[in-house]
Scaffold this motif. Structure first.
Motif, PDB file in Angstrom:
ATOM      1  N   LEU A  16       0.833  -1.208   0.000  1.00 58.25           N
ATOM      2  CA  LEU A  16       0.000   0.000   0.000  1.00 58.25           C
ATOM      3  C   LEU A  16       0.863   1.251   0.000  1.00 58.25           C
ATOM      4  O   LEU A  16       0.592   2.198  -0.754  1.00 58.25           O
ATOM      5  CB  LEU A  16      -0.913  -0.005   1.227  1.00 58.25           C
ATOM      6  CG  LEU A  16      -1.765   1.251   1.437  1.00 58.25           C
ATOM      7  CD1 LEU A  16      -2.699   1.477   0.260  1.00 58.25           C
ATOM      8  CD2 LEU A  16      -2.546   1.165   2.745  1.00 58.25           C
ATOM      9  N   LYS A  17       1.881   1.271   0.821  1.00 59.38           N
ATOM     10  CA  LYS A  17       2.760   2.438   0.874  1.00 59.38           C
ATOM     11  C   LYS A  17       3.406   2.692  -0.477  1.00 59.38           C
ATOM     12  O   LYS A  17       3.518   3.838  -0.925  1.00 59.38           O
ATOM     13  CB  LYS A  17       3.828   2.232   1.948  1.00 59.38           C
ATOM     14  CG  LYS A  17       4.710   3.456   2.187  1.00 59.38           C
ATOM     15  CD  LYS A  17       5.680   3.219   3.325  1.00 59.38           C
ATOM     16  CE  LYS A  17       6.548   4.457   3.554  1.00 59.38           C
ATOM     17  NZ  LYS A  17       7.528   4.243   4.656  1.00 59.38           N
ATOM     18  N   GLN A  18       3.822   1.631  -1.155  1.00 57.92           N
ATOM     19  CA  GLN A  18       4.435   1.766  -2.484  1.00 57.92           C
ATOM     20  C   GLN A  18       3.448   2.378  -3.477  1.00 57.92           C
ATOM     21  O   GLN A  18       3.796   3.275  -4.253  1.00 57.92           O
ATOM     22  CB  GLN A  18       4.882   0.391  -2.982  1.00 57.92           C
ATOM     23  CG  GLN A  18       5.675   0.406  -4.281  1.00 57.92           C
ATOM     24  CD  GLN A  18       7.168   0.623  -4.044  1.00 57.92           C
ATOM     25  OE1 GLN A  18       7.589   0.843  -2.917  1.00 57.92           O
ATOM     26  NE2 GLN A  18       7.931   0.568  -5.100  1.00 57.92           N
ATOM     27  N   CYS A  19       2.207   1.907  -3.449  1.00 57.08           N
ATOM     28  CA  CYS A  19       1.187   2.429  -4.362  1.00 57.08           C
ATOM     29  C   CYS A  19       0.878   3.898  -4.066  1.00 57.08           C
ATOM     30  O   CYS A  19       0.756   4.714  -4.995  1.00 57.08           O
ATOM     31  CB  CYS A  19      -0.091   1.595  -4.250  1.00 57.08           C
ATOM     32  SG  CYS A  19       0.066  -0.113  -4.825  1.00 57.08           S
ATOM     33  N   LEU A  20       0.733   4.232  -2.805  1.00 57.45           N
ATOM     34  CA  LEU A  20       0.401   5.608  -2.437  1.00 57.45           C
ATOM     35  C   LEU A  20       1.528   6.571  -2.798  1.00 57.45           C
ATOM     36  O   LEU A  20       1.278   7.675  -3.296  1.00 57.45           O
ATOM     37  CB  LEU A  20       0.093   5.695  -0.941  1.00 57.45           C
ATOM     38  CG  LEU A  20      -1.123   4.913  -0.451  1.00 57.45           C
ATOM     39  CD1 LEU A  20      -1.325   5.122   1.043  1.00 57.45           C
ATOM     40  CD2 LEU A  20      -2.376   5.297  -1.222  1.00 57.45           C
ATOM     41  N   GLU A  21       2.753   6.150  -2.571  1.00 61.50           N
ATOM     42  CA  GLU A  21       3.893   7.006  -2.922  1.00 61.50           C
ATOM     43  C   GLU A  21       3.943   7.245  -4.430  1.00 61.50           C
ATOM     44  O   GLU A  21       4.228   8.359  -4.874  1.00 61.50           O
ATOM     45  CB  GLU A  21       5.192   6.374  -2.429  1.00 61.50           C
ATOM     46  CG  GLU A  21       5.362   6.432  -0.911  1.00 61.50           C
ATOM     47  CD  GLU A  21       6.617   5.731  -0.428  1.00 61.50           C
ATOM     48  OE1 GLU A  21       7.278   5.038  -1.251  1.00 61.50           O
ATOM     49  OE2 GLU A  21       6.935   5.853   0.776  1.00 61.50           O
ATOM     50  N   TYR A  22       3.658   6.209  -5.203  1.00 61.72           N
ATOM     51  CA  TYR A  22       3.632   6.361  -6.654  1.00 61.72           C
ATOM     52  C   TYR A  22       2.548   7.340  -7.068  1.00 61.72           C
ATOM     53  O   TYR A  22       2.767   8.243  -7.884  1.00 61.72           O
ATOM     54  CB  TYR A  22       3.397   5.001  -7.312  1.00 61.72           C
ATOM     55  CG  TYR A  22       3.382   5.032  -8.825  1.00 61.72           C
ATOM     56  CD1 TYR A  22       4.534   4.759  -9.550  1.00 61.72           C
ATOM     57  CD2 TYR A  22       2.207   5.325  -9.531  1.00 61.72           C
ATOM     58  CE1 TYR A  22       4.526   4.777 -10.946  1.00 61.72           C
ATOM     59  CE2 TYR A  22       2.194   5.353 -10.916  1.00 61.72           C
ATOM     60  CZ  TYR A  22       3.356   5.069 -11.618  1.00 61.72           C
ATOM     61  OH  TYR A  22       3.348   5.116 -12.996  1.00 61.72           O
ATOM     62  N   ARG A  46      -1.011  -1.058  10.825  1.00 58.82           N
ATOM     63  CA  ARG A  46      -0.169  -0.188   9.991  1.00 58.82           C
ATOM     64  C   ARG A  46      -0.905   0.201   8.707  1.00 58.82           C
ATOM     65  O   ARG A  46      -0.779   1.333   8.240  1.00 58.82           O
ATOM     66  CB  ARG A  46       1.156  -0.877   9.678  1.00 58.82           C
ATOM     67  CG  ARG A  46       1.976  -1.171  10.932  1.00 58.82           C
ATOM     68  CD  ARG A  46       3.300  -1.858  10.627  1.00 58.82           C
ATOM     69  NE  ARG A  46       3.995  -2.205  11.865  1.00 58.82           N
ATOM     70  CZ  ARG A  46       5.156  -2.851  11.920  1.00 58.82           C
ATOM     71  NH1 ARG A  46       5.761  -3.219  10.783  1.00 58.82           N
ATOM     72  NH2 ARG A  46       5.720  -3.129  13.078  1.00 58.82           N
ATOM     73  N   THR A  47      -1.640  -0.727   8.152  1.00 55.66           N
ATOM     74  CA  THR A  47      -2.472  -0.406   6.981  1.00 55.66           C
ATOM     75  C   THR A  47      -3.519   0.644   7.343  1.00 55.66           C
ATOM     76  O   THR A  47      -3.698   1.631   6.625  1.00 55.66           O
ATOM     77  CB  THR A  47      -3.172  -1.671   6.459  1.00 55.66           C
ATOM     78  OG1 THR A  47      -2.207  -2.535   5.866  1.00 55.66           O
ATOM     79  CG2 THR A  47      -4.231  -1.326   5.412  1.00 55.66           C
ATOM     80  N   MET A  48      -4.196   0.429   8.446  1.00 56.49           N
ATOM     81  CA  MET A  48      -5.253   1.361   8.834  1.00 56.49           C
ATOM     82  C   MET A  48      -4.692   2.753   9.097  1.00 56.49           C
ATOM     83  O   MET A  48      -5.311   3.755   8.722  1.00 56.49           O
ATOM     84  CB  MET A  48      -6.008   0.834  10.056  1.00 56.49           C
ATOM     85  CG  MET A  48      -6.743  -0.484   9.838  1.00 56.49           C
ATOM     86  SD  MET A  48      -7.831  -0.486   8.371  1.00 56.49           S
ATOM     87  CE  MET A  48      -8.956   0.847   8.771  1.00 56.49           C
ATOM     88  N   GLN A  49      -3.525   2.835   9.716  1.00 59.37           N
ATOM     89  CA  GLN A  49      -2.945   4.151   9.991  1.00 59.37           C
ATOM     90  C   GLN A  49      -2.575   4.869   8.707  1.00 59.37           C
ATOM     91  O   GLN A  49      -2.764   6.089   8.591  1.00 59.37           O
ATOM     92  CB  GLN A  49      -1.708   4.005  10.890  1.00 59.37           C
ATOM     93  CG  GLN A  49      -1.222   5.328  11.457  1.00 59.37           C
ATOM     94  CD  GLN A  49      -2.277   6.022  12.305  1.00 59.37           C
ATOM     95  OE1 GLN A  49      -2.811   5.416  13.232  1.00 59.37           O
ATOM     96  NE2 GLN A  49      -2.597   7.272  11.984  1.00 59.37           N
ATOM     97  N   LEU A  50      -2.067   4.138   7.715  1.00 60.97           N
ATOM     98  CA  LEU A  50      -1.772   4.756   6.417  1.00 60.97           C
ATOM     99  C   LEU A  50      -3.036   5.348   5.797  1.00 60.97           C
ATOM    100  O   LEU A  50      -3.006   6.448   5.236  1.00 60.97           O
ATOM    101  CB  LEU A  50      -1.162   3.722   5.466  1.00 60.97           C
ATOM    102  CG  LEU A  50       0.308   3.364   5.665  1.00 60.97           C
ATOM    103  CD1 LEU A  50       0.686   2.171   4.778  1.00 60.97           C
ATOM    104  CD2 LEU A  50       1.209   4.550   5.342  1.00 60.97           C
ATOM    105  N   LEU A  51      -4.136   4.625   5.903  1.00 64.18           N
ATOM    106  CA  LEU A  51      -5.396   5.114   5.332  1.00 64.18           C
ATOM    107  C   LEU A  51      -5.911   6.338   6.084  1.00 64.18           C
ATOM    108  O   LEU A  51      -6.367   7.311   5.473  1.00 64.18           O
ATOM    109  CB  LEU A  51      -6.438   4.001   5.354  1.00 64.18           C
ATOM    110  CG  LEU A  51      -6.114   2.769   4.495  1.00 64.18           C
ATOM    111  CD1 LEU A  51      -7.174   1.692   4.689  1.00 64.18           C
ATOM    112  CD2 LEU A  51      -5.992   3.137   3.028  1.00 64.18           C
TER     113      LEU A  51
END
Length: 292
Positions: A16-22, A46-51
């Motif tokens: 998810l972090k890779q996709c969001l950064e892109y 960690r996923t939920m915090q990114l969202l």
């Protein structure tokens, strides 16, 4: 304008972090999320915090997937039925126990489908499975899929659930599936999502596949002992992350068949592990993957 469309994260915060950064690096400020935020993988918090963090800075639309329905139904039923050290339900229980009240309240307020109009562009329907059911699969060469396309007013349906990137076109309408961020099928170990480009009143799609640190995801699984919580389910998950040429659903169907053939009945999740072992062996999943 451009919109990033992401589905089926399943707790893969690394992907998810890779996709969001892109997406952010390409000046995308609007995000559609099509459900199944947690499940299968380590550290769902960690996923939920990114969202949560993303939604503070960007325009985000979230809908409910079948996984969110699982968590909410399990809570409503008094947290009964799932078992630890069980390939059928151990990963579900691990994830549920990692979710917070904030997460469950977030899932509770999600709708299963939305129709969205942005900047006077053509309307878009976003859903997880289909506009009618979060667990329904919209598949190519299927009359049910065509019927659903004919039943809506929007020209584009965005859906997930199958974990396969695809476009299904019929007359002037189409279904776009971004694939899965977290556990994509037939992706050769890459994470997947979709960018929807809007210009001059027309939407066009760009399917994205990115390399990311799969080894870190697998190491996390071992770190939190997912292979003890859900032995064969986790083994299959690892194989999908690396190879992508099998699915949990296919193995589970075979497991149920084997159990019924020998016992006459099979009630999920009370499935002896020996049937999982047999189904995994039949599907030539790598023997070098260690459960514990």
């Amino acid at each position: 304008m451009d919109i990033a469309v992401l589905s089926d994260i399943h707790g893969n915060y690394v992907a998810l972090k890779q996709c969001l950064e892109y997406a952010v690096s390409h000046n995308i400020n609007t995000f559609f999320f099509l459900g199944d935020y947690a499940g299968e993988l380590a550290y769902p918090e960690r996923t939920m915090q990114l969202l949560y963090d993303l939604s503070k800075e960007h325009q985000c639309y979230f809908i409910k997937g079948n996984k969110e329905e699982y968590w909410l139904k399990y809570r409503a039923d008094g947290e009964r039925g799932w078992k630890d050290k069980n390939s059928a339900s151990g990963a579900l229980l691990y994830t549920y126990n990692s979710l917070t009240d904030r997460d469950l309240e977030f899932f509770e307020q999600l709708q299963p489908v939305q129709e969205i109009v942005i900047d006077k562009m053509p309307a878009i329907i976003i859903c997880h499975g289909s506009p009618n059911n979060v667990s329904e699969k919209l598949l190519p060469n299927d009359m049910r899929t065509i019927d659903i396309m004919n039943s809506v007013n929007a020209s584009i349906i965005l859906c997930g659930h199958t974990h396969i990137q695809q476009k299904i076109a019929h007359k002037e309408r189409c279904i776009l599936n971004p694939g899965s961020v977290g556990i994509p099928f037939f992706s050769e170990g890459k994470t997947q999502f979709l960018i929807l480009h809007g210009k001059d009143g027309i939407w066009s799609e760009e399917f994205i596949s990115l390399r990311y640190d799969v080894d870190r995801v697998i190491n996390d699984m071992h770190e939190v002992k997912l292979y003890e919580h859900a032995p064969y389910w986790s083994l299959i998950t690892e194989y999908i992350l690396q190879k992508g040429h099998i699915s949990h659903g296919k193995i589970l169907s075979r497991v149920m068949e084997l159990c019924k053939e020998e016992t006459g009945d099979c009630v999920w999740p009370d499935i002896p592990e020996k049937y999982w072992a047999q189904a995994v062996e039949e599907n030539y999943i790598d023997k070098q993957i260690k459960l514990f």
